[in-house]
Design a protein around this motif. Structure first.
Motif, PDB file in Angstrom:
ATOM      1  N   SER A  57       0.864  -1.186   0.000  1.00  0.00           N
ATOM      2  CA  SER A  57       0.000   0.000   0.000  1.00  0.00           C
ATOM      3  C   SER A  57       0.899   1.234   0.000  1.00  0.00           C
ATOM      4  O   SER A  57       2.109   1.148   0.232  1.00  0.00           O
ATOM      5  CB  SER A  57      -0.879   0.017   1.251  1.00  0.00           C
ATOM      6  OG  SER A  57      -0.084   0.345   2.374  1.00  0.00           O
ATOM      7  N   THR A  65      -2.301   6.046  -7.178  1.00  0.00           N
ATOM      8  CA  THR A  65      -1.048   6.706  -7.550  1.00  0.00           C
ATOM      9  C   THR A  65       0.094   5.695  -7.659  1.00  0.00           C
ATOM     10  O   THR A  65       1.260   6.062  -7.656  1.00  0.00           O
ATOM     11  CB  THR A  65      -0.695   7.814  -6.531  1.00  0.00           C
ATOM     12  OG1 THR A  65      -0.906   7.305  -5.216  1.00  0.00           O
ATOM     13  CG2 THR A  65      -1.547   9.033  -6.734  1.00  0.00           C
ATOM     14  N   SER A  75      -5.984  -1.474   5.129  1.00  0.00           N
ATOM     15  CA  SER A  75      -7.341  -1.143   5.592  1.00  0.00           C
ATOM     16  C   SER A  75      -8.369  -1.167   4.464  1.00  0.00           C
ATOM     17  O   SER A  75      -9.539  -1.451   4.699  1.00  0.00           O
ATOM     18  CB  SER A  75      -7.339   0.232   6.264  1.00  0.00           C
ATOM     19  OG  SER A  75      -6.888   1.219   5.351  1.00  0.00           O
TER      20      SER A  75
HETATM   21  C1  LIG Z   1      -4.417  11.425  -3.691  1.00  0.00           C
HETATM   22  C2  LIG Z   1      -4.159  10.163  -2.932  1.00  0.00           C
HETATM   23  C3  LIG Z   1      -3.639   9.086  -3.602  1.00  0.00           C
HETATM   24  C4  LIG Z   1      -3.408   7.887  -2.924  1.00  0.00           C
HETATM   25  N1  LIG Z   1      -2.914   6.806  -3.615  1.00  0.00           N
HETATM   26  C5  LIG Z   1      -2.775   5.631  -2.970  1.00  0.00           C
HETATM   27  C6  LIG Z   1      -2.324   4.472  -3.664  1.00  0.00           C
HETATM   28  O1  LIG Z   1      -1.993   4.502  -4.854  1.00  0.00           O
HETATM   29  N2  LIG Z   1      -2.230   3.315  -2.979  1.00  0.00           N
HETATM   30  C7  LIG Z   1      -2.558   3.214  -1.659  1.00  0.00           C
HETATM   31  O2  LIG Z   1      -2.447   2.115  -1.101  1.00  0.00           O
HETATM   32  N3  LIG Z   1      -2.965   4.299  -0.979  1.00  0.00           N
HETATM   33  C8  LIG Z   1      -3.062   5.495  -1.593  1.00  0.00           C
HETATM   34  N4  LIG Z   1      -3.435   6.597  -0.884  1.00  0.00           N
HETATM   35  C9  LIG Z   1      -3.484   6.495   0.590  1.00  0.00           C
HETATM   36  C10 LIG Z   1      -4.760   5.886   1.118  1.00  0.00           C
HETATM   37  O3  LIG Z   1      -5.729   6.895   1.311  1.00  0.00           O
HETATM   38  C11 LIG Z   1      -4.493   5.207   2.478  1.00  0.00           C
HETATM   39  O4  LIG Z   1      -3.942   6.153   3.364  1.00  0.00           O
HETATM   40  C12 LIG Z   1      -3.546   4.013   2.395  1.00  0.00           C
HETATM   41  O5  LIG Z   1      -3.957   3.131   1.369  1.00  0.00           O
HETATM   42  C13 LIG Z   1      -3.572   3.279   3.719  1.00  0.00           C
HETATM   43  O6  LIG Z   1      -2.620   2.252   3.692  1.00  0.00           O
HETATM   44  P1  LIG Z   1      -2.776   1.014   4.639  1.00  0.00           P
HETATM   45  O7  LIG Z   1      -4.086   0.353   4.410  1.00  0.00           O
HETATM   46  O8  LIG Z   1      -1.547   0.196   4.510  1.00  0.00           O
HETATM   47  O9  LIG Z   1      -2.702   1.672   6.098  1.00  0.00           O
HETATM   48  P2  LIG Z   1      -3.827   1.897   7.174  1.00  0.00           P
HETATM   49  O10 LIG Z   1      -5.007   2.575   6.611  1.00  0.00           O
HETATM   50  O11 LIG Z   1      -3.146   2.513   8.346  1.00  0.00           O
HETATM   51  O12 LIG Z   1      -4.298   0.418   7.545  1.00  0.00           O
HETATM   52  C14 LIG Z   1      -3.499  -0.517   8.197  1.00  0.00           C
HETATM   53  C15 LIG Z   1      -4.382  -1.726   8.478  1.00  0.00           C
HETATM   54  O13 LIG Z   1      -3.589  -2.758   9.019  1.00  0.00           O
HETATM   55  C16 LIG Z   1      -4.346  -3.433  10.003  1.00  0.00           C
HETATM   56  N5  LIG Z   1      -3.370  -4.088  10.874  1.00  0.00           N
HETATM   57  C17 LIG Z   1      -2.467  -3.514  11.719  1.00  0.00           C
HETATM   58  N6  LIG Z   1      -1.684  -4.460  12.278  1.00  0.00           N
HETATM   59  C18 LIG Z   1      -2.109  -5.654  11.783  1.00  0.00           C
HETATM   60  C19 LIG Z   1      -1.698  -7.000  11.980  1.00  0.00           C
HETATM   61  N7  LIG Z   1      -0.661  -7.315  12.775  1.00  0.00           N
HETATM   62  N8  LIG Z   1      -2.375  -7.979  11.332  1.00  0.00           N
HETATM   63  C20 LIG Z   1      -3.426  -7.697  10.512  1.00  0.00           C
HETATM   64  N9  LIG Z   1      -3.850  -6.427  10.289  1.00  0.00           N
HETATM   65  C21 LIG Z   1      -3.190  -5.427  10.908  1.00  0.00           C
HETATM   66  C22 LIG Z   1      -5.168  -2.351  10.668  1.00  0.00           C
HETATM   67  O14 LIG Z   1      -6.318  -2.908  11.278  1.00  0.00           O
HETATM   68  C23 LIG Z   1      -5.505  -1.448   9.484  1.00  0.00           C
HETATM   69  O15 LIG Z   1      -6.741  -1.819   8.896  1.00  0.00           O
HETATM   70  C24 LIG Z   1      -3.677   7.793  -1.540  1.00  0.00           C
HETATM   71  C25 LIG Z   1      -4.208   8.900  -0.876  1.00  0.00           C
HETATM   72  C26 LIG Z   1      -4.438  10.072  -1.554  1.00  0.00           C
HETATM   73  C27 LIG Z   1      -5.021  11.240  -0.814  1.00  0.00           C
END
Ligand SMILES: Cc1cc2nc3c(=O)[nH]c(=O)nc-3n(C[C@H](O)[C@H](O)[C@H](O)COP(=O)(O)OP(=O)(O)OC[C@H]3O[C@@H](n4cnc5c(N)ncnc54)[C@H](O)[C@@H]3O)c2cc1C
Length: 322
Positions: free
Chosen positions: A235, A253, A268
């Motif tokens: 991610s 992106t 998430s």
């Molecule tokens: C203009 C723009 C473009 C974007 N482009 C992208 C893009 O291309 N790709 C992208 O991915 N995001 C993009 N984002 C960001 C996006 O909005 C999120 O912030 C991002 O995807 C969140 O990444 P995540 O799910 O890894 O983290 P988080 O949202 O922090 O989620 C982490 C998850 O992990 C879980 N977790 C934690 N520990 C454990 C464990 N030990 N075992 C199991 N589960 C666990 C939690 O419960 C949570 O659900 C963009 C945002 C904007 C504003």
């Protein structure tokens, strides 16, 4: 009168990308419905030797534009040469792949030809001879069916979505005249990723990690990916943390991927991530939060700590495979 299907077949360093075979196969299916022919176009330097391969996927004819200036992709040279080929052949339908190169090339070419372009299509069909393309919009929340102005009716298809079919056709190879025109850019240096990693856009299985990985050690995901013959993605949070390179990022992106199996671990399910993997055939989510939005999109969900669930799946798969 414009007729037949013209397909741009992308190659890099003398080898076809998988999307080339997908595009030619899809072109064949459309041409069979229309009762027309498929002409593939290959541009590059020293590519005569590989061109004939496209006959295996249904190309009746393969046009080769071979010139040292075409050795590396540049928008100007490829647009100039492909534009000449399209004008000379006057196809009813023009297909490209929506890879990074194909997106760049198709957009420029559409303007040059003065026709519409449906980008990143996941399905094509014919309705009374008119091409109807399905493309995701609003981050994949909506699937729009669009009709195209032409000729040619021009679409770029999403990699890894259309089926590759072997339908042997004549595959006659012909050279075309190459006029690269004025090219104001040149490739100074190429930095290739090391290792044998499959490009995410071509992968059949992707195991992705997010912020839930808690750090740069993705070895549990790498182990699972290896057992499944897949590759590791991430991610944006994981990339922003510096745990993975940007080339691994899936999403709005990052890269748009369509594997058979996408396993999201500790992700998430933000809309921007879903925009990049929502067209995967099967989505498995592993997250310890049962309320994580990713479960709404997943075909299978596992509510568990990923550091327990992923190694358990890997060892069970290893056991099953002996
Ligand atoms: C203009 C723009 C473009 C974007 N482009 C992208 C893009 O291309 N790709 C992208 O991915 N995001 C993009 N984002 C960001 C996006 O909005 C999120 O912030 C991002 O995807 C969140 O990444 P995540 O799910 O890894 O983290 P988080 O949202 O922090 O989620 C982490 C998850 O992990 C879980 N977790 C934690 N520990 C454990 C464990 N030990 N075992 C199991 N589960 C666990 C939690 O419960 C949570 O659900 C963009 C945002 C904007 C504003």
């Amino acid at each position: 009168m414009a007729q037949g299907v013209l397909v741009f077949a992308e190659q890099v360093d003398g080898g076809f990308r998988k999307i080339a075979f997908e595009a030619v196969s899809e072109g064949r299916r459309l041409a069979d419905t229309l009762g027309g022919t498929v002409t593939a176009v290959v541009l590059g330097s020293g590519v005569d030797g590989i061109a004939g391969e496209l006959g295996k996927y249904g190309a009746d004819k393969i046009l080769v534009g071979d010139d040292p200036v075409l050795a590396d992709y540049t928008t100007e040279a490829y647009t100039n040469v492909l534009c000449d080929v399209v004008r000379d052949n006057d196809p009813g339908i023009l297909l490209l792949g929506a890879s990074s190169q194909g997106k760049d090339l198709s957009a420029r070419l559409a303007v040059r030809l003065g026709v519409g372009l449906a980008m990143d299509c996941i399905a094509l069909k014919l309705d009374g001879g008119k091409l109807i393309a399905t493309r995701p919009m609003y981050g994949g929340k909506v699937l729009a069916e669009v009709a195209l102005q032409g000729p040619p009716q021009m679409t770029a298809i999403r990699p890894n979505v259309m089926e590759i079919e072997e339908v042997a056709k004549a595959g006659d190879v012909e050279r075309v005249a190459v006029n690269t025109g004025v090219v104001r850019t040149r490739v100074v240096e190429k930095k290739l990723e090391t290792g044998a990693k499959v490009d995410l856009t071509e992968a059949d299985v992707i195991v992705s990690g997010g912020r839930g990985m808690g750090g740069p050690d993705f070895s549990v995901l790498e182990d699972l990916a290896e057992v499944l013959g897949g590759t590791v993605g991430a991610s944006r949070s994981a990339v922003d943390e510096g745990w993975r390179p940007h080339s691994d990022q899936v999403g709005q992106t990052g890269k748009i991927v369509s594997p058979n199996l996408y396993i999201a671990c500790g992700i998430s399910g933000a809309i921007q991530h879903l925009a990049g993997m929502g067209s995967s055939k099967y989505i498995v989510a592993i997250n310890k939060d049962p309320e994580a939005p990713v479960f709404k999109r997943a075909d299978y969900g596992i509510v568990e700590d990923l550091f327990k669930a992923v190694p358990a799946i890997t060892s069970e798969l290893k056991r099953l495979r002996g």
